[in-house]
Design an enzyme around this catalytic site. Structure first.
Site, PDB file in Angstrom:
ATOM      1  CG  ASP A 143      17.847  21.579 -13.243  1.00  0.00           C
ATOM      2  OD1 ASP A 143      16.884  22.378 -13.309  1.00  0.00           O
ATOM      3  OD2 ASP A 143      17.691  20.357 -13.090  1.00  0.00           O
TER       4      ASP A 143
ATOM      5  CE1 TYR B 184       7.367  15.654  -8.421  1.00  0.00           C
ATOM      6  CE2 TYR B 184       8.695  14.060  -9.612  1.00  0.00           C
ATOM      7  CZ  TYR B 184       8.172  15.339  -9.488  1.00  0.00           C
ATOM      8  OH  TYR B 184       8.456  16.278 -10.429  1.00  0.00           O
TER       9      TYR B 184
ATOM     10  CD  GLU C 194      -2.685   0.973   2.620  1.00  0.00           C
ATOM     11  OE1 GLU C 194      -2.184   1.402   3.688  1.00  0.00           O
ATOM     12  OE2 GLU C 194      -3.800   0.421   2.544  1.00  0.00           O
TER      13      GLU C 194
ATOM     14  CD  GLN D  85       0.851  18.360  -9.917  1.00  0.00           C
ATOM     15  OE1 GLN D  85       0.102  19.307  -9.901  1.00  0.00           O
ATOM     16  NE2 GLN D  85       1.917  18.321 -10.690  1.00  0.00           N
TER      17      GLN D  85
ATOM     18  CG  ASN E 142       4.320  15.523 -10.902  1.00  0.00           C
ATOM     19  OD1 ASN E 142       3.246  15.725 -11.439  1.00  0.00           O
ATOM     20  ND2 ASN E 142       4.889  16.415 -10.121  1.00  0.00           N
TER      21      ASN E 142
ATOM     22  CE  LYS F 257       8.812  18.524  -5.910  1.00  0.00           C
ATOM     23  NZ  LYS F 257      10.027  18.818  -6.667  1.00  0.00           N
TER      24      LYS F 257
END
Length: 189
Positions: free
Chosen positions: A171, A132, A28, A46, A48, A72
């Site tokens: 980045d 995530y 789970e 949400q 991702n 996250k």
């Protein structure tokens, strides 16, 4: 579920219970009641899914500033990563501290990164897939920010030499932590 604290206030390593037999396994991966018990109060808004073709792919260190700040909950579905979080909450007892955790497919472990932390990861294997959950706010491109993983003050334990890393140009342009304006203030929670 086993819950471990980390060196960053509020960041946790979750190890859900894995049930396995000759057919395979069951775990789970998300349960609101268990999250509440672990101190994770964020509404997860949400999911991702990110795939990386090559080992040495470095994503991050990213975060979203208020009013669209995000938490996250990260796990690996295929392959392996070193997952990073950096506390950027001014006044936090762990401000500027970083953690790194190895997550791999099949171990079921998840890293919870609270609001006020920058997040990123480096793939350890080709064809790595990361899932995530995001809580707090939906993605807002105008609120996206980051800090430079090459900042020596962060003391990130990168698994590859700098010239072996695959990074995008955006980045590479992020500032070091010392040049980041105060985006988050520790509220003591």
């Amino acid at each position: 579920m086993r819950i471990e604290t980390t060196d960053i206030a509020g960041a946790k390593l979750l190890s859900p219970t894995m049930h396995a037999d000759a057919r395979g396994s069951f775990v789970e991966i998300w349960n609101r009641q268990r999250a509440d018990a672990a101190g994770i109060a964020d509404d997860m808004l949400q999911d991702n899914l990110v795939t990386s073709r090559y080992r040495g792919t470095l994503r991050g260190l990213h975060f979203q500033r208020p009013p669209s700040a995000q938490a996250k909950l990260v796990q690996v579905l295929h392959g392996a990563i070193v997952d990073f979080a950096v506390d950027i909450r001014h006044g936090s007892p762990s401000f500027g501290r970083s953690i790194s955790v190895r997550l791999e497919a099949g171990d079921g472990r998840q890293l919870y990164v609270p609001i006020g932390c920058a997040h990123g990861y480096c793939t350890l294997e080709d064809d790595t897939t990361v899932l995530y959950k995001v809580g707090g706010a939906y993605y807002a491109p105008d609120c996206e920010m980051g800090i430079d993983v090459d900042d020596p003050a962060l003391r990130l334990d990168l698994p590859f030499a700098a010239d072996e890393l695959i990074r995008n140009e955006r980045d590479r342009q992020f500032p070091p932590l010392s040049e980041l304006p105060e985006v988050f203030r520790w509220d003591g929670g």
